[in-house]
Motif scaffolding. Structure first.
Motif, PDB file in Angstrom:
ATOM      1  N   THR A  38       0.835  -1.194   0.000  1.00 56.43           N
ATOM      2  CA  THR A  38       0.000   0.000   0.000  1.00 56.43           C
ATOM      3  C   THR A  38       0.875   1.251   0.000  1.00 56.43           C
ATOM      4  N   PRO A  39       0.367   2.370  -0.485  1.00 62.56           N
ATOM      5  CA  PRO A  39       1.168   3.604  -0.470  1.00 62.56           C
ATOM      6  C   PRO A  39       1.538   4.014   0.951  1.00 62.56           C
ATOM      7  N   GLN A  40       2.801   4.308   1.156  1.00 58.62           N
ATOM      8  CA  GLN A  40       3.286   4.759   2.447  1.00 58.62           C
ATOM      9  C   GLN A  40       4.379   5.793   2.244  1.00 58.62           C
ATOM     10  N   ASP A  53       1.460   9.553   2.119  1.00 59.55           N
ATOM     11  CA  ASP A  53       1.428   8.527   1.083  1.00 59.55           C
ATOM     12  C   ASP A  53       2.637   8.680   0.174  1.00 59.55           C
TER      13      ASP A  53
END
Length: 276
Positions: A38-40, A53
């Motif tokens: 997932t975007p982090q 993000d």
């Protein structure tokens, strides 16, 4: 789709191809979902205030993160495939009425001229092919893992290249001043942001001139008496001072590489458990 080879290429990327009896063309449905994270927030571009993000290894998600910040119909994303075997997707992102049309045409031409089996190193390989940097040690493009940074540069007229399987995007063209910018500056008021940038400039100048200046002062005995404690006290050292500085630089670079490539405490603990 009008050719069988085109249909095969689409299916190899995970898309669904539907053929209808009696029709000379087929339908392509994009229902791809690649395994990924997932975007982090990127580790090297952390901010105190701002979005958390970041880009992932999925080119569709990366273009969507930029599109979320630039909801303009003139924002263009052109996808090309590079590599005879890998057929890696590379996306050219730009604002049609802001970016330089000649530069866009040149980049598109250079990307289409790449003739290799594949680009497993993604954006780094693309950079080498389109820029031909050679022995120039200075960076000609900027990489970022933050969608907000990429969106800001797009609004300024830059071009962003997104390579599939890469968690960072390439921004071009850039100058030296673009490499000293940081997302934290845009989250501050004008005075604070300018002050942070000037601190960064002074730190860069200090890293370049501080050691040579110190060597000049020490070797030429230009220090005043109350600063004699600075520098070597024993003048009969056997290793030249310049060689000592070079050895120290090599040691610092080695420590930096060790800090980057050393696994975290959790992964080290896991490795030790596996050994037992």
């Amino acid at each position: 789709m009008t050719t069988l080879n085109d249909s095969i290429d689409k299916m190899l990327t995970g898309r669904i191809v539907i053929f209808i009896d009696g029709e000379s063309t087929g339908l392509c449905i994009d229902l791809r979902h690649y395994p990924g994270r997932t975007p982090q927030e990127p580790d090297v571009e952390k901010v105190v205030r701002g979005s958390k993000d970041g880009f992932t290894e999925n080119i569709i998600e990366n273009s969507g993160l930029i599109r979320r910040r630039i909801r303009d119909p003139r924002f263009r994303c052109e996808i090309l495939q590079i590599g005879v075997r890998s057929k890696t997707d590379v996306c050219i992102c730009f604002l049609k009425d802001v970016a330089n049309p000649g530069l866009i045409k040149t980049i598109r031409k250079e990307l289409k001229a790449i003739d290799v089996d594949g680009i497993p190193m993604a954006d780094n390989a693309v950079e080498e092919f389109i820029l031909r940097q050679g022995w120039n040690p200075f960076p000609l493009v900027r990489y970022t893992g933050r969608p907000d940074v990429a969106a800001v540069h797009l609004l300024e007229g830059h071009i962003v290249l997104i390579s599939d399987t890469s968690p960072s995007v390439m921004i071009l063209p850039t100058t030296l001043f673009h490499h000293v910018q940081h997302a934290e500056e845009y989250r501050q008021v004008t005075a604070s942001g300018a002050l942070l940038r000037w601190f960064r400039f002074m730190a860069i100048l200090a890293s370049i001139f501080l050691v040579p200046l110190w060597l000049l002062i020490v070797t030429d005995h230009l220090l005043p008496d109350f600063l004699n404690f600075i520098g070597p006290n024993d003048k009969d050292y056997h290793i030249p001072l310049i060689l000592q500085i070079l050895i120290a630089e090599v040691g610092i670079e080695t420590l930096r590489l060790a800090a980057i490539h050393t696994p975290t405490a959790l992964s080290t603990h896991s490795v030790s458990l596996q050994l037992f």
